[in-house]
Design an enzyme around this catalytic site. Structure first.
Site, PDB file in Angstrom:
ATOM      1  N   GLU A   2      -6.471  16.388   8.596  1.00 42.32           N
ATOM      2  CA  GLU A   2      -6.696  15.212   9.437  1.00 42.32           C
ATOM      3  C   GLU A   2      -7.657  15.600  10.555  1.00 42.32           C
ATOM      4  O   GLU A   2      -7.432  16.590  11.253  1.00 42.32           O
ATOM      5  CB  GLU A   2      -5.354  14.731  10.014  1.00 42.32           C
ATOM      6  CG  GLU A   2      -5.443  13.655  11.071  1.00 42.32           C
ATOM      7  CD  GLU A   2      -6.117  12.364  10.572  1.00 42.32           C
ATOM      8  OE1 GLU A   2      -5.944  12.018   9.383  1.00 42.32           O
ATOM      9  OE2 GLU A   2      -6.823  11.726  11.374  1.00 42.32           O
ATOM     10  N   ARG A  25       0.825  -1.196   0.000  1.00 37.82           N
ATOM     11  CA  ARG A  25       0.000   0.000   0.000  1.00 37.82           C
ATOM     12  C   ARG A  25       0.870   1.261   0.000  1.00 37.82           C
ATOM     13  O   ARG A  25       0.748   2.108  -0.890  1.00 37.82           O
ATOM     14  CB  ARG A  25      -0.852  -0.071   1.280  1.00 37.82           C
ATOM     15  CG  ARG A  25      -1.660   1.105   1.579  1.00 37.82           C
ATOM     16  CD  ARG A  25      -2.758   0.771   2.557  1.00 37.82           C
ATOM     17  NE  ARG A  25      -2.302   0.423   3.905  1.00 37.82           N
ATOM     18  CZ  ARG A  25      -3.053   0.582   5.003  1.00 37.82           C
ATOM     19  NH1 ARG A  25      -4.262   1.097   4.894  1.00 37.82           N
ATOM     20  NH2 ARG A  25      -2.613   0.237   6.179  1.00 37.82           N
ATOM     21  N   GLU A  47      -5.814   8.133   0.900  1.00 36.64           N
ATOM     22  CA  GLU A  47      -5.906   6.681   1.071  1.00 36.64           C
ATOM     23  C   GLU A  47      -7.221   6.454   1.804  1.00 36.64           C
ATOM     24  O   GLU A  47      -7.272   6.494   3.025  1.00 36.64           O
ATOM     25  CB  GLU A  47      -4.698   6.204   1.876  1.00 36.64           C
ATOM     26  CG  GLU A  47      -4.450   4.720   1.734  1.00 36.64           C
ATOM     27  CD  GLU A  47      -5.381   3.905   2.610  1.00 36.64           C
ATOM     28  OE1 GLU A  47      -6.557   3.726   2.225  1.00 36.64           O
ATOM     29  OE2 GLU A  47      -4.923   3.458   3.656  1.00 36.64           O
ATOM     30  N   GLU A  96     -16.801   1.310   5.371  1.00 35.05           N
ATOM     31  CA  GLU A  96     -16.170   2.354   6.193  1.00 35.05           C
ATOM     32  C   GLU A  96     -15.216   3.204   5.378  1.00 35.05           C
ATOM     33  O   GLU A  96     -14.214   3.699   5.905  1.00 35.05           O
ATOM     34  CB  GLU A  96     -15.414   1.736   7.371  1.00 35.05           C
ATOM     35  CG  GLU A  96     -16.306   1.030   8.350  1.00 35.05           C
ATOM     36  CD  GLU A  96     -15.765   1.039   9.774  1.00 35.05           C
ATOM     37  OE1 GLU A  96     -14.545   1.078   9.923  1.00 35.05           O
ATOM     38  OE2 GLU A  96     -16.584   1.019  10.701  1.00 35.05           O
ATOM     39  N   GLY A 144      -7.418  13.264   4.908  1.00 38.05           N
ATOM     40  CA  GLY A 144      -7.240  12.229   5.941  1.00 38.05           C
ATOM     41  C   GLY A 144      -5.795  11.783   5.994  1.00 38.05           C
ATOM     42  O   GLY A 144      -5.478  10.611   5.811  1.00 38.05           O
TER      43      GLY A 144
END
Lengths: 335, 335
Positions: free
Chosen positions: B53, B7, B96, B105, B31
């Site tokens: 964030e 990732r 991401e 989610e 985020g």
């Protein structure tokens, strides 16, 4: 609660061995769940049982009650105790409200609300009393947890290396935060344990007793503070304090039981109840000699960020032969 | 996200192999977490990066950014994207945001909000595209889960016996509810799996593609419906459908990448990303022959009781040699 026979059995005995106390009485079951305690109360001879349950479990309770042919005696009411209406005062309140270490996520607040709203003067609470205990133990888990902490820190060091090598990002500025977080998790978070009595290396101290007939909501919400001594019974390290509780079924002075029943969650060679014990690990361990006294102070506080969780502070000092005098303070969470 | 190098590596490559696309550009990281993607964007040559964030992780991100000497380029902003203020429009949004099975989610809703508020016309999203896949697999887990279900039902039967014998309470009226609950858990709840490619016994179907530059929030919130075929490549039972996703980094038509990067969560012999795959078990298994076609319909719906979880309905019919024609409908949850 059903699958834990120590628990279910204690409530069963508290009812069935005290039919005289239940006979013809009006009972309220706070948080009845499947309805089992209401059924026991009815079987013990109660004239009427109000079984209050907030969740949809109330529907199962209704069916279970009907399947026992007790729908004439037990009335299942879906609602929260703080707002529910019950058409009469009751002689007995029964409830299985206890949480880990007695008070974590406990429903005792609601039981006291029910008591103050619905219990007749002189009425009885089942259980009527609760006590909290602490004892010094010797546990492999303490070393294991410290080992896990060290592994975690080694993993972090490797991860920092990888991040630097693969992506040219240095993470060391976060290492101290990471260390604190891991310490908190591995060292300062109490653990559910099934302690064997042979691990208990000192006398257990009962550091708190509640008479549920008289304790107030205010007392319950205030910090619990106590000082007490535990005597070490074996030379060697003490590497955890183990906490548990019991509840006693004595009825009330005006309607006492004939047979007193106690439900204990103490270390038991046949295995723990679902509550287990809560163990608070001490790293490094405290070296003790037989006869040493651990002079302790405990403070149990509801957490500000979540009233249902708790912070526990234990201060202890050895009085005796081994390394006496030095005071150590350890702060734990019960998550 | 840091410890999963498939990732992190994909985002690193998407940035560092496309410096031309990032050079001198203004970037928004939605985020940002620890700040890692913002750091990659800055290293790839961005002139300015806004790293948003919502949680206190923003504090760690600030320190990490400073430790890389990038505080002149990256501005960490603690806040939620829906209400945060950013003083200019951006050329690139990186994020991401992916969840299990892509959408569980997921933060994609927030990324689309950010796109509509802050992205310049012709700006690029990293990733720019996402795709969802389903393939028939052969899995021991399906048998294991059915076995666990049977064990659980045997446990219940014993428990009913005990309750009758110890306390004179009959629980059979709840057996059907218990069975449904256990079926739901063991058979109809999708499981995180790390499937080996050798377990995949048919062609994977890409049943949904998203162009993130154009998909709307309304489309995203509406039920996802698709029909597709999967061809079975081996004789024998198919006992699960395995779902995964990939995301692609193509930039935008006006600011395309030079090197296209794909982050896939498909079955991989070197092991799964943290997303794994979501497997949907079929009991009894579907007996198939090589060359059979599984004609499928899928519907993925956000749950009413929790928008972040999902219900998945799969309808399939075998077209081919083995037991053709019969349609079977299976409904799953992704918890």
């Amino acid at each position: 609660m059903l699958e834990d026979h120590k628990r279910t059995g204690a409530y069963y005995n508290a009812c069935m061995q005290n039919r005289a106390a239940f006979s013809g009485k009006v009972v309220l079951d706070v948080g009845t769940g499947s309805g089992i305690l209401a059924i026991f109360a009815a079987k013990a001879g109660a004239k009427k049982v109000y079984a209050v349950e907030a969740t949809d479990m109330a529907k199962s309770a209704k069916r279970l009650v009907a399947a026992q042919g007790l729908e004439g005696t037990i009335e299942v009411i879906q609602g929260v105790i703080e707002t529910v209406e019950i058409p009469e005062k009751v002689d007995i309140i029964i409830s299985e409200w206890m949480g880990y270490f007695l008070l974590r996520e406990s429903m005792l607040d609601s039981v006291l609300v029910a008591r103050d709203k619905f219990l007749k003067p002189g009425g009885a609470l089942y259980p009527s009393h609760a006590r909290m205990f602490l004892a010094p133990i010797r546990s492999n888990q303490c070393r294991q947890r410290h080992h896990d902490f060290q592994n975690s820190m080694e993993g972090w060091a490797e991860f920092c290396e990888d991040m630097k090598q693969y992506y040219g990002v240095t993470l060391e500025c976060l290492s101290e935060d990471y260390r604190k977080e891991q310490m908190d998790y591995f060292s300062y978070t109490a653990a559910w344990t099934d302690v064997h009595p042979s691990q208990v290396v000192g006398s257990a101290a009962c550091f708190k007793s509640y008479d549920l007939a008289t304790v107030t909501l205010e007392e319950l919400k205030a910090p619990l503070k106590a000082t007490f001594n535990m005597t070490v019974l074996e030379d060697g390290p003490v590497d955890a304090f183990c906490g548990w509780f019991d509840t006693q079924f004595k009825g009330s002075p005006q309607n006492p039981v004939t047979t007193e029943v106690t439900l204990t969650t103490a270390p038991d060679p046949t295995g723990a109840t679902h509550w287990g014990q809560q163990s608070f690990f001490l790293h490094p361990p405290v070296e003790c000699a037989e006869g040493d006294v651990l002079a302790c102070e405990i403070e149990v506080v509801r957490r500000k960020d979540n009233q249902r969780l708790m912070d526990v502070m234990v201060k202890h000092r050895i009085e005796g032969k081994a390394a006496p005098g030095k005071e150590r303070v350890s702060c734990f969470h019960i998550e």
